[in-house]
Design a protein around this motif. Sequence first.
Motif, PDB file in Angstrom:
ATOM      1  N   SER A  86      -2.927  -4.844  -2.920  1.00 44.56           N
ATOM      2  CA  SER A  86      -3.565  -3.534  -3.311  1.00 44.56           C
ATOM      3  C   SER A  86      -3.379  -3.084  -4.797  1.00 44.56           C
ATOM      4  CB  SER A  86      -3.360  -2.424  -2.397  1.00 44.56           C
ATOM      5  OG  SER A  86      -1.772  -2.213  -2.316  1.00 44.56           O
ATOM      6  N   LYS A  87      -2.333  -3.398  -5.174  1.00 39.36           N
ATOM      7  CA  LYS A  87      -1.794  -2.805  -6.688  1.00 39.36           C
ATOM      8  C   LYS A  87      -2.703  -3.632  -7.697  1.00 39.36           C
ATOM      9  CE  LYS A  87       2.301  -1.153  -6.483  1.00 39.36           C
ATOM     10  NZ  LYS A  87       2.617   0.571  -6.741  1.00 39.36           N
ATOM     11  N   ILE A  91      -4.598   0.508  -6.130  1.00 41.58           N
ATOM     12  CA  ILE A  91      -4.226   1.372  -5.180  1.00 41.58           C
ATOM     13  C   ILE A  91      -2.907   1.138  -5.240  1.00 41.58           C
ATOM     14  CG2 ILE A  91      -4.309   1.523  -2.477  1.00 41.58           C
ATOM     15  CD1 ILE A  91      -7.104   0.290  -2.821  1.00 41.58           C
ATOM     16  N   ASP A  92      -1.824   2.342  -5.095  1.00 47.05           N
ATOM     17  CA  ASP A  92      -0.632   2.422  -5.212  1.00 47.05           C
ATOM     18  C   ASP A  92       0.148   2.060  -3.726  1.00 47.05           C
ATOM     19  OD1 ASP A  92      -0.363   3.717  -7.950  1.00 47.05           O
ATOM     20  OD2 ASP A  92      -0.296   5.738  -6.954  1.00 47.05           O
ATOM     21  N   ARG A  93      -0.566   2.453  -2.644  1.00 44.31           N
ATOM     22  CA  ARG A  93       0.288   1.808  -1.375  1.00 44.31           C
ATOM     23  C   ARG A  93      -0.752   1.813  -0.412  1.00 44.31           C
ATOM     24  NH1 ARG A  93       3.270   6.806  -0.209  1.00 44.31           N
ATOM     25  NH2 ARG A  93       2.517   7.532  -2.122  1.00 44.31           N
ATOM     26  N   ALA A  94      -0.713   0.464   0.201  1.00 47.08           N
ATOM     27  CA  ALA A  94      -1.604   0.294   1.290  1.00 47.08           C
ATOM     28  C   ALA A  94      -0.959  -0.770   2.228  1.00 47.08           C
ATOM     29  CB  ALA A  94      -2.974  -0.388   0.602  1.00 47.08           C
ATOM     30  N   SER A  95      -1.097  -0.476   3.612  1.00 47.94           N
ATOM     31  CA  SER A  95      -0.456  -1.517   4.390  1.00 47.94           C
ATOM     32  C   SER A  95      -1.443  -1.503   5.445  1.00 47.94           C
ATOM     33  CB  SER A  95       0.950  -1.052   4.953  1.00 47.94           C
ATOM     34  OG  SER A  95       0.679   0.349   5.493  1.00 47.94           O
TER      35      SER A  95
END
Length: 153
Positions: A86-87, A91-95
């Motif tokens: 995602s980076k 996008i900073d954070r994705a899970s």
Amino acid sequence: MLDAIKARKVYAKWAQQRPAKADYNMVVIGAGSAGLVSAPTSPPPPRRKWRLIEKHRMGGDCLNTGCVPSKALIRSAKLLSHVARSKEFGIDRASASFDFAEVMQRVQRVITAIEPHDSVERYTGLGVECVTGRRRSPRRGRSRWPPTAAAGR
């Protein structure tokens, strides 16, 4: 001209085996991706007969075990890959987590959505006689026709 005469001599021994009339205008062996495309997909003109022979399941390997299931799996894997990277997409954070059983259920839903397009019912409705069976290779000059199976599914 000479080639045509030579060809006639080569094919002369089969002239006596030629049927007086053809039972079908087209016979397609195998209801996989190539066979389904080859079988007519529009209603036949009057007095035309088409036959499609499949030994197992309509759609062949592509629909049932190959192309379609693998692409559905790849799509799920690609989504997980994008989340993990995602980076790279700003996008900073994705899970994401996954349940393999749920992924396989999705694969089956995709197959089920496509099956009606490759079904006996559809092709019968288009005027194609669908037969479950195998076409045996001829032996000793005798053709094993029609295939050894019951008509329909």
